[in-house]
Design an enzyme around this catalytic site. Structure first.
Site, PDB file in Angstrom:
ATOM      1  CD  GLU A 166     -16.208  44.400  51.446  1.00  0.00           C
ATOM      2  OE1 GLU A 166     -15.258  43.691  51.147  1.00  0.00           O
ATOM      3  OE2 GLU A 166     -16.831  45.225  50.852  1.00  0.00           O
ATOM      4  CD  GLU A 270     -19.727  50.273  49.733  1.00  0.00           C
ATOM      5  OE1 GLU A 270     -19.278  49.747  48.632  1.00  0.00           O
ATOM      6  OE2 GLU A 270     -19.370  50.103  50.955  1.00  0.00           O
TER       7      GLU A 270
END
Length: 376
Positions: A166, A270
């Protein structure tokens, strides 16, 4: 197995190659002869994230289910800074070692998650003894120490690493503590340190909202810039925390094509499907998001209505149909959890809700979505 997959395995070290050969020859662990891992063995690795408490408590029921169903595992939290290195000079290996031992014993692809992230990092990592921000050189040294310690400990066992997590916000660098202290080249430096520590590891960048064209462009440019400086990034992780009705399959497919077109192996890292009323955008998975609990946001406390269950099943079926369509580009599909009771979506972005985002229910029984994707 496609030519691209053979090339990928050729670059990978023995733990991954051994697993692939076993998978392709039809061999399986003695614990099972059926499961999702067998259904998808000729397409991609199918994985799950294991919560720390499952490892700490040696939850046999859940671990047996994971061993039966999945060919890949990721530590949900056990390898993050706050768990494995809560203080600069203190390391806690118990849960991470347990996960790796479990994965090796069950001939699984093990994914290390996540080496460099802006969350779940002790504040002291960025401060000196006077509680002042450290220098660029000091933080780079700490970064290198952290990365090399993990990769060298698990060399030959962990084949894939989420090196940076991220780092991009929308279409620009996230102004994290790493970015502020080191500069945008912290991204490149992290991958450089990882490549040095384990030259044969498969190194990926992982992020949410990867269906956003602006984020795709920024990530691909960062990867190209690294390559110009001799640092190779092997793949990209699309987190895929999706909802029943978004993002669209077209946006997801466009992302897969964009990353693959840039020479990156695609990992769905995910995956879960939120069935509750939407309170945040489809592309947002920031753990800092916190919405106040309201009864109307938690409508299924007594169980999931049949019509919503049907929508969940169709959504999973559509997603996996797309993944299978692009199986030559996709290395792995990992669910972010195994059963609904352990999903982070029960507490994010609203704490205390009852969500149903995974393939196994709270009694560890397969849901209709499980059977739908198995039939594919």
């Amino acid at each position: 197995m496609s030519l691209n997959r053979r090339q990928f395995l050729g670059r990978s070290f023995s733990a991954l190659a051994l697993l692939s050969e076993a998978r392709l020859s039809g061999l399986s662990n003695a614990m099972s002869v059926t499961g999702l891992k067998d259904a998808f063995k000729d397409r991609f690795f199918i994985g799950t994230a294991i919560p720390t408490h499952v490892l700490r408590n040696n939850d046999h029921k859940k671990l047996d289910l994971i061993a039966r169903e999945f060919s890949s595992i990721t530590a949900e939290n056990a390898m993050k800074w706050s768990e494995i290195r809560p203080r600069l000079n203190q390391w806690y290996w118990t849960e991470a070692d347990t996960l790796v031992k479990f994965g090796v014993e069950n001939r699984m692809l093990i994914v290390g998650h996540a080496l460099i992230w802006h969350n779940q990092v002790p504040a002291a990592i960025f401060l000196d003894k006077k509680r002042k921000p450290v220098s660029r050189k000091t933080l780079l040294t700490r970064m290198e120490k952290h990365i090399s310690t993990l990769l060298e400990r698990y060399k030959g066992q962990i084949a894939v690493w989420d090196v940076v997590n991220e780092a991009v916000q929308d279409d620009r660098w996230r102004e994290s503590q790493w970015f502020k202290c080191i500069g945008e080249d912290y991204f490149e430096q992290a991958f450089r340190f990882a490549r040095t520590a384990d030259p044969n590891a498969h190194l990926i960048y992982n992020d949410y909202g990867m269906d956003n064209p602006g984020k795709q462009k920024a990530v691909i440019q960062a990867v190209k810039d690294c390559k110009k400086h001799g640092v190779i990034i092997d793949g990209v992780g699309m987190q895929s925390h999706v909802h029943l009705d978004g993002p669209s399959l077209q946006r997801i497919e466009n992302a897969i094509l964009a990353f693959s077109g840039a020479g990156l192996r695609v990992h769905i890292t995910e995956l879960d499907v939120d069935v509750l009323p939407e309170v945040n955008s489809y592309g947002d998975a920031s753990i800092a998001t916190n919405v106040r609990y309201l009864n109307k946001l938690d409508p299924y406390t007594e169980g999931l209505p049949q019509e919503v269950e049907a929508k969940l099943t169709r959504r999973y079926e559509d997603l996996f149909s797309l993944y299978i369509k692009h199986r030559e580009k996709i290395e792995r599909v990992t669910l972010w959890g195994t059963s609904d009771d352990d999903s982070w979506k029960n507490n994010w972005p609203v704490k205390g809700r009852t969500n149903y985002p995974l393939l196994f229910d709270r009694s560890l029984q397969p849901k209709s979505a499980y059977h739908a994707i198995s039939r594919l």
